[in-house]
Design an enzyme around this catalytic site. Structure first.
Site, PDB file in Angstrom:
ATOM      1  N   LYS A   5       0.509  -1.633  -0.188  1.00  0.00           N
ATOM      2  CA  LYS A   5      -0.079  -0.093  -0.206  1.00  0.00           C
ATOM      3  C   LYS A   5       1.369   1.088  -0.181  1.00  0.00           C
ATOM      4  O   LYS A   5       0.754   2.094  -0.450  1.00  0.00           O
ATOM      5  CB  LYS A   5      -1.172  -0.296   1.063  1.00  0.00           C
ATOM      6  CG  LYS A   5      -1.920  -1.201   1.370  1.00  0.00           C
ATOM      7  CD  LYS A   5      -3.135  -1.204   2.317  1.00  0.00           C
ATOM      8  CE  LYS A   5      -3.905  -2.918   1.763  1.00  0.00           C
ATOM      9  NZ  LYS A   5      -4.759  -3.083   2.730  1.00  0.00           N
ATOM     10  N   ASP A  25     -10.310   4.252   3.619  1.00  0.00           N
ATOM     11  CA  ASP A  25     -10.216   2.854   4.000  1.00  0.00           C
ATOM     12  C   ASP A  25     -11.262   2.122   4.533  1.00  0.00           C
ATOM     13  O   ASP A  25     -11.659   1.318   4.501  1.00  0.00           O
ATOM     14  CB  ASP A  25      -9.159   1.989   4.568  1.00  0.00           C
ATOM     15  CG  ASP A  25      -8.487   0.774   4.195  1.00  0.00           C
ATOM     16  OD1 ASP A  25      -9.567   0.194   2.969  1.00  0.00           O
ATOM     17  OD2 ASP A  25      -7.946  -0.432   5.213  1.00  0.00           O
ATOM     18  N   GLN A  55      -4.284  -0.737   9.773  1.00  0.00           N
ATOM     19  CA  GLN A  55      -3.890  -2.187   8.889  1.00  0.00           C
ATOM     20  C   GLN A  55      -4.825  -3.176  10.123  1.00  0.00           C
ATOM     21  O   GLN A  55      -4.105  -3.724  11.138  1.00  0.00           O
ATOM     22  CB  GLN A  55      -2.332  -2.809   9.576  1.00  0.00           C
ATOM     23  CG  GLN A  55      -2.748  -4.107   8.308  1.00  0.00           C
ATOM     24  CD  GLN A  55      -3.083  -4.009   6.959  1.00  0.00           C
ATOM     25  OE1 GLN A  55      -2.674  -2.954   5.991  1.00  0.00           O
ATOM     26  NE2 GLN A  55      -3.823  -5.638   6.543  1.00  0.00           N
TER      27      GLN A  55
END
Ligand code: NAP
Length: 305
Positions: free
Chosen positions: A56, A123, A100
């Site tokens: 990413k 996200d 994450q």
């Protein structure tokens, strides 16, 4: 009648998206003098998570943005992680925050996700973002489901009125993709570990989304001819959640593993960070130039009288 199933090439589409993002990032930098930042936060030493975060960050840099990579130790507490997120929320150069998943089990992951401010939730992990997306209001969607929808739309696949069966109901994948398909006017069934007669339900699907997290769990003979088959799973050896190789020749369209959903997840995250940068940095620059103009007009006004 014979037909060729459409391979939904997430790798190719994600490259196209990256090319278009490079121009948008260059424009932001030209107009504001600021290089947008995506902050990635990794807690602990899960090897797969380390790889995902690296991918990413690299994608972010490929399109001309900066990636601020924060790696916290396994023993980080919820309070410490919340404090890190607060700092990033207050950092004006940071346009998006990626925490994450999964964080170590002693941390309250939901509280940490929900601490991310709405404009930096690129996200799509907050309850607020999920709720807005579900209500069809503007919001950053969860990256993997939003990437799946982009792929389906890119190939103009029929969704309206079709029966979509999503196997999996996780907050980052199963639930949001079901809501997004509903917003696209599919008739949606969500299945999970307590679902009875799973194979029979999948057999009725025009669109199957595999989001189970178990290698080749969804069998080829559960899937009817001409279905659209989306495999979100990824396991060692390039295997997904569906027996894709056994079924692909009789689908209408299918995602390969790898090269289908995975690259679209990253492209979507990066695209949403660019959108966030456009909203935050460009808007701030425009506001500043308007304020400067107003100040000039006020200071010039007496001379005009
Ligand atoms: P997860 O949080 O583990 O959720 C798995 C879901 O599958 C749960 O809702 C669970 O039901 C359901 N399930 C488990 N066993 C089942 C069974 N026997 N029958 C029916 N449903 C069952 O997984 P996730 O995070 O959503 O990820 C799913 C897959 O997508 C994984 O392979 C992961 O690697 C992949 N993934 C890929 C990307 C990407 O970028 N490509 C991103 C995220 C995830 P319950 O709710 O009842 O437990």
């Amino acid at each position: 009648m014979s037909y060729t199933p459409v391979l939904l090439d997430g790798k190719a589409l994600s490259k196209e998206i990256e090319e278009s993002l490079k121009k948008r990032v260059a424009n932001i930098i030209r107009q504001t003098g600021v290089v947008p930042v995506l902050a990635t936060v990794l807690v602990g030493n899960d090897p797969s998570s380390e790889v995902y975060v690296k991918m990413k960050g690299n994608a972010c840099e490929r399109v001309g943005m900066k990636s601020l990579r924060i790696h916290l130790p396994e023993e980080t507490t919820t309070a410490q992680l919340l404090a890190t997120i607060d700092q990033l929320n207050n950092d004006k150069a940071v346009c998006g925050i990626l925490l994450q998943h999964p964080v170590p089990s002693h941390i309250n992951e939901r509280a940490c996700f929900d601490r991310i401010t709405a404009d930096k939730d690129v996200d799509g992990v907050t309850c607020n973002g999920f709720g807005r997306m579900a209500m069809n209001e503007p919001a950053f969607g969860s990256a993997t489901p939003a990437g799946i929808i982009k792929l389906i739309k890119h190939y103009n696949l029929p969704v309206e009125g079709k029966h979509a069966v999503v196997v999996g109901r996780s907050p980052i994948l199963g639930k949001p993709v079901a809501m997004m398909l509903l917003n696209e006017n599919a008739t949606v069934t969500i299945c999970h570990s307590k679902t009875e007669c799973l194979a029979e339900i999948v057999k009725r699907a025009d669109i199957v989304v595999g989001a189970v997290g178990k290698p080749e769990f969804i069998k080829a003979d559960w899937i009817k001819d001409n279905a659209i088959v989306i495999d979100a799973g990824y396991h060692a050896g390039g295997i997904g959640d569906i027996e894709i190789n056994e079924v692909k020749d009789r689908t209408l369209a299918y995602t390969p593993v790898p090269g289908g959903v995975g690259p679209m997840t990253i492209a979507t995250l990066i695209m949403q960070n660019v959108e966030s940068a456009e909203m935050q940095l460009l808007r701030r620059a425009m506001y500043q130039s308007d304020t400067e103009k107003e100040t000039e007009e006020i200071t010039e006004a007496p001379a005009l009288l």
